[in-house]
Design a protein around this motif. Structure first.
Motif: not given
Length: 325
Positions: A94-102
């Protein structure tokens, strides 16, 4: 270094004790991962928790159910992708961008271990706080993707990576409809598609079940996530799944702590590297390169030449004896 953590059976054990040695490819890929882990922005755990609690209190709107219902709209909502040996699907939190995610560094480590063999797909779903509607779309999209790829690319194997809400989406898509909180009407993964799932790695799963054998981490086996699924829902995937959870993550350990740091601990506690290494060890043998094949052909020709008439007498005699045996 992967962090020290306990298994669901109790006791402390380093993750290496539960991992097959992965070789040079793993080492190189995980070295790259260690450089990348600090790049991902952290989501808001409190917002995630609040949104998840609404999943059970506010049912999905009828129009969303109808829009993504497999019985109402049976045609897939996705198109086939390239038939690479491996398809990596990431479902962000939730709230993560498509890029630079965990999950980005995890997927990257796998890709770098097998250059030119992987295709990565970031699941196209909102990943916002409207979890009922967004996760329903995510489940339908994932189910259709798995089914379409199984038909279009029968040799392709699938790797599923999910964090937080993304772990919920992946888990509910793989589970039977009656065990889901979202997407109960969006269809099911076919038997062929399920067989092609090579590995599943989840982090901070709100539907975590502490007693299930798929759990990895410092969690208590007596404590479940905020929205636990029925025990045994992942039985068909037990031998190819790792569901990571730490003790102070209130999303996957709903009663142990209210410290928000736990749900974002996966960014720097070594479990990204551990999950990537687990997947890499499940990949098939590395295909021979053209150069390796040529060297192999040359070696075979050299072996064959030893049995020619101009080979030394003892070599010819040995070859003849082996042929008679």
């Amino acid at each position: 270094m992967p962090s020290e953590h306990t298994s669901p059976r109790g006791g402390v054990a380093r993750s290496q004790r539960r991992r097959v040695p992965a070789g040079v490819a793993v080492g190189a890929a995980l070295a790259a991962l260690s450089v990348l882990v600090g790049c991902a922005p952290e989501p808001d755990p409190a917002a995630t928790r609040n949104a998840l609690t609404e999943v059970t209190s506010e049912p999905v709107a009828p129009d969303v159910v109808d829009e993504y219902s497999a019985s109402e709209h049976p045609d897939p909502i996705v198109e086939p992708l390239d038939c690479t040996p491996y398809l990596i699907v990431t479902a962000r939190g939730t709230g993560e961008p498509s890029r630079k995610q965990l999950l980005g560094p995890v997927a990257r480590a796998i890709e770098e271990a097998r250059p030119d063999e992987t295709l990565r797909l970031d699941l196209d779903y909102p990943a916002d706080t409207e979890i009922n509607a967004g996760a329903t779309l995510g489940a339908r999209t994932l189910i259709d993707t798995l089914n379409v790829q199984a038909e279009a690319c029968p040799e392709q194997r699938t790797i599923l990576l999910g964090y937080s809400q993304g772990a919920l989406v992946i888990g509910d898509a793989l589970a039977a409809p009656d065990a889901r909180l979202v997407g109960a009407a969006v269809g099911e993964v076919t038997e062929a598609a399920a067989e092609r799932v090579l590995a599943v790695v989840l982090y901070g799963n709100p539907r975590f079940v502490g007693a299930d054998p798929t759990g990895y981490g410092s969690f208590s086996p007596d404590v479940n996530g905020l929205l636990p699924r029925p025990p045994g829902s992942f039985t068909p995937y037990e031998g190819r799944m790792r569901d990571y959870c730490v003790a102070d993550d209130f999303i996957c350990q709903s009663t142990l702590s209210v410290e928000e740091a736990g749900h974002v601990a996966y960014y720097d506690n070594g479990m990204q590297a551990d999950g990537a290494a687990y997947v890499i060890t499940r990949l098939g043998p590395i295909p021979k390169t053209d150069a390796a094949e040529k060297r192999g052909d040359a070696e075979r020709r050299a072996d064959e030449s030893e049995t020619r008439d101009d080979a030394p007498a003892d070599v010819r005699e040995r070859a003849a004896a082996e042929g008679e045996s």
